[in-house]
Design a protein around this motif. Structure first.
Motif, PDB file in Angstrom:
ATOM      1  N   THR A 103      64.583 -14.203  70.538  1.00 30.56           N
ATOM      2  CA  THR A 103      64.729 -15.161  69.460  1.00 30.56           C
ATOM      3  C   THR A 103      64.615 -16.556  70.062  1.00 30.56           C
ATOM      4  OG1 THR A 103      66.043 -15.770  67.524  1.00 30.56           O
ATOM      5  CG2 THR A 103      67.258 -15.304  69.544  1.00 30.56           C
ATOM      6  N   TRP A 104      64.142 -17.472  69.267  1.00 28.23           N
ATOM      7  CA  TRP A 104      63.973 -18.883  69.652  1.00 28.23           C
ATOM      8  C   TRP A 104      65.037 -19.665  68.917  1.00 28.23           C
ATOM      9  CZ3 TRP A 104      62.152 -22.329  72.829  1.00 28.23           C
ATOM     10  CH2 TRP A 104      61.855 -23.620  72.422  1.00 28.23           C
ATOM     11  N   ASN A 105      65.859 -20.419  69.648  1.00 26.52           N
ATOM     12  CA  ASN A 105      66.931 -21.168  68.989  1.00 26.52           C
ATOM     13  C   ASN A 105      66.594 -22.646  68.798  1.00 26.52           C
ATOM     14  OD1 ASN A 105      67.410 -22.465  71.448  1.00 26.52           O
ATOM     15  ND2 ASN A 105      69.221 -21.243  71.924  1.00 26.52           N
ATOM     16  N   LEU A 136      56.658 -18.286  67.998  1.00 34.40           N
ATOM     17  CA  LEU A 136      58.081 -18.239  68.361  1.00 34.40           C
ATOM     18  C   LEU A 136      58.920 -17.506  67.320  1.00 34.40           C
ATOM     19  CD1 LEU A 136      58.364 -21.817  69.832  1.00 34.40           C
ATOM     20  CD2 LEU A 136      58.721 -19.675  71.096  1.00 34.40           C
ATOM     21  N   GLN A 175      65.497 -22.922  73.380  1.00 31.13           N
ATOM     22  CA  GLN A 175      65.525 -21.875  74.400  1.00 31.13           C
ATOM     23  C   GLN A 175      65.086 -20.541  73.800  1.00 31.13           C
ATOM     24  OE1 GLN A 175      69.738 -22.413  74.985  1.00 31.13           O
ATOM     25  NE2 GLN A 175      69.407 -23.241  77.046  1.00 31.13           N
ATOM     26  N   ILE A 176      64.522 -19.711  74.664  1.00 26.67           N
ATOM     27  CA  ILE A 176      64.232 -18.320  74.326  1.00 26.67           C
ATOM     28  C   ILE A 176      65.466 -17.524  74.744  1.00 26.67           C
ATOM     29  CG2 ILE A 176      62.811 -16.310  74.886  1.00 26.67           C
ATOM     30  CD1 ILE A 176      60.976 -18.204  73.639  1.00 26.67           C
ATOM     31  N   THR A 223      58.166 -10.587  73.014  1.00 30.44           N
ATOM     32  CA  THR A 223      57.504 -11.351  74.057  1.00 30.44           C
ATOM     33  C   THR A 223      57.293 -10.408  75.230  1.00 30.44           C
ATOM     34  OG1 THR A 223      57.600 -13.357  75.418  1.00 30.44           O
ATOM     35  CG2 THR A 223      59.670 -12.190  75.094  1.00 30.44           C
ATOM     36  N   ARG A 231      55.109 -22.491  66.554  1.00 31.31           N
ATOM     37  CA  ARG A 231      56.280 -22.105  65.751  1.00 31.31           C
ATOM     38  C   ARG A 231      56.088 -20.713  65.146  1.00 31.31           C
ATOM     39  NH1 ARG A 231      55.948 -27.494  63.815  1.00 31.31           N
ATOM     40  NH2 ARG A 231      55.430 -26.722  61.748  1.00 31.31           N
ATOM     41  N   THR A 282      65.077 -21.639  79.366  1.00 33.28           N
ATOM     42  CA  THR A 282      64.720 -22.982  78.917  1.00 33.28           C
ATOM     43  C   THR A 282      63.319 -23.269  79.438  1.00 33.28           C
ATOM     44  OG1 THR A 282      67.027 -23.672  78.983  1.00 33.28           O
ATOM     45  CG2 THR A 282      65.357 -25.424  78.963  1.00 33.28           C
ATOM     46  N   LEU A 299      55.503 -26.827  71.833  1.00 33.40           N
ATOM     47  CA  LEU A 299      56.311 -25.818  71.149  1.00 33.40           C
ATOM     48  C   LEU A 299      56.539 -26.143  69.673  1.00 33.40           C
ATOM     49  CD1 LEU A 299      58.884 -24.971  73.957  1.00 33.40           C
ATOM     50  CD2 LEU A 299      56.767 -23.771  73.361  1.00 33.40           C
TER      51      LEU A 299
END
Length: 164
Positions: free
Chosen positions: A43-45, A19, A48-49, A24, A16, A135, A10
């Protein structure tokens, strides 16, 4: 798959980039046992998505019954770049509009006036939402340059053995 292996995949530059995209495809098993795949903003934090949906969304009872999900984030160019993720959906009912929902919809082309109107409309429509937090428990990046689908990798290996 070990957590450090997932993190390594990831954190690759192409991952990146993927993401950071807007949409998605979320795959899950519906309550009737049949598969479903839906496009959904995310959104990717960093770990986690996060997806957001209305509290009455048909997918929620299915995700409560079977939280196993798969996500695909990809490009529309050749060769495609594809990020595959598997995980478990955790559902978090929240009052109001989650910050992630406003963030994930912030990349659409809107004038400042359109943005204000859109946000006003969203706030008047939803009294709350459900955050679907995934996750990753498995990940694979396919870029067709350094990584291939496993079946194609196997065919290439077989060809090399025949030729070599």
């Amino acid at each position: 798959m070990e957590q450090h292996e997932i993190a390594e995949i990831l954190n690759r530059p192409i991952s990146r980039e993927l993401l950071a995209r807007d949409l998605t495809r979320l795959a899950y098993v519906a309550k009737d046992g049949t598969p479903r795949t839906i496009p959904i903003a995310f959104t990717w934090n960093g770990s986690q998505i996060v997806l957001c949906t209305s509290k009455n969304a048909p997918k929620l009872p299915s995700l409560r019954a079977n939280p196993a999900v798969a996500l695909t984030i990809d490009t529309e160019v050749h060769p495609p770049k594809i990020l595959l993720i598997r995980g478990r959906a955790e559902l978090d009912v929240v009052d109001g509009i989650p910050d992630e929902y406003l963030q994930m919809n912030g990349t659409y082309q809107m004038s400042p006036e359109q943005r204000v109107e859109w946000e006003r409309e969203v706030r008047s429509l939803y009294d709350g939402m459900v955050r679907i937090v995934v996750t990753p428990t498995w990940a694979k990046l396919i870029d067709f340059e350094t990584t291939l689908p496993s079946a194609v990798e196997e065919l290439a290996r077989q060809r090399a053995e025949r030729v070599g």
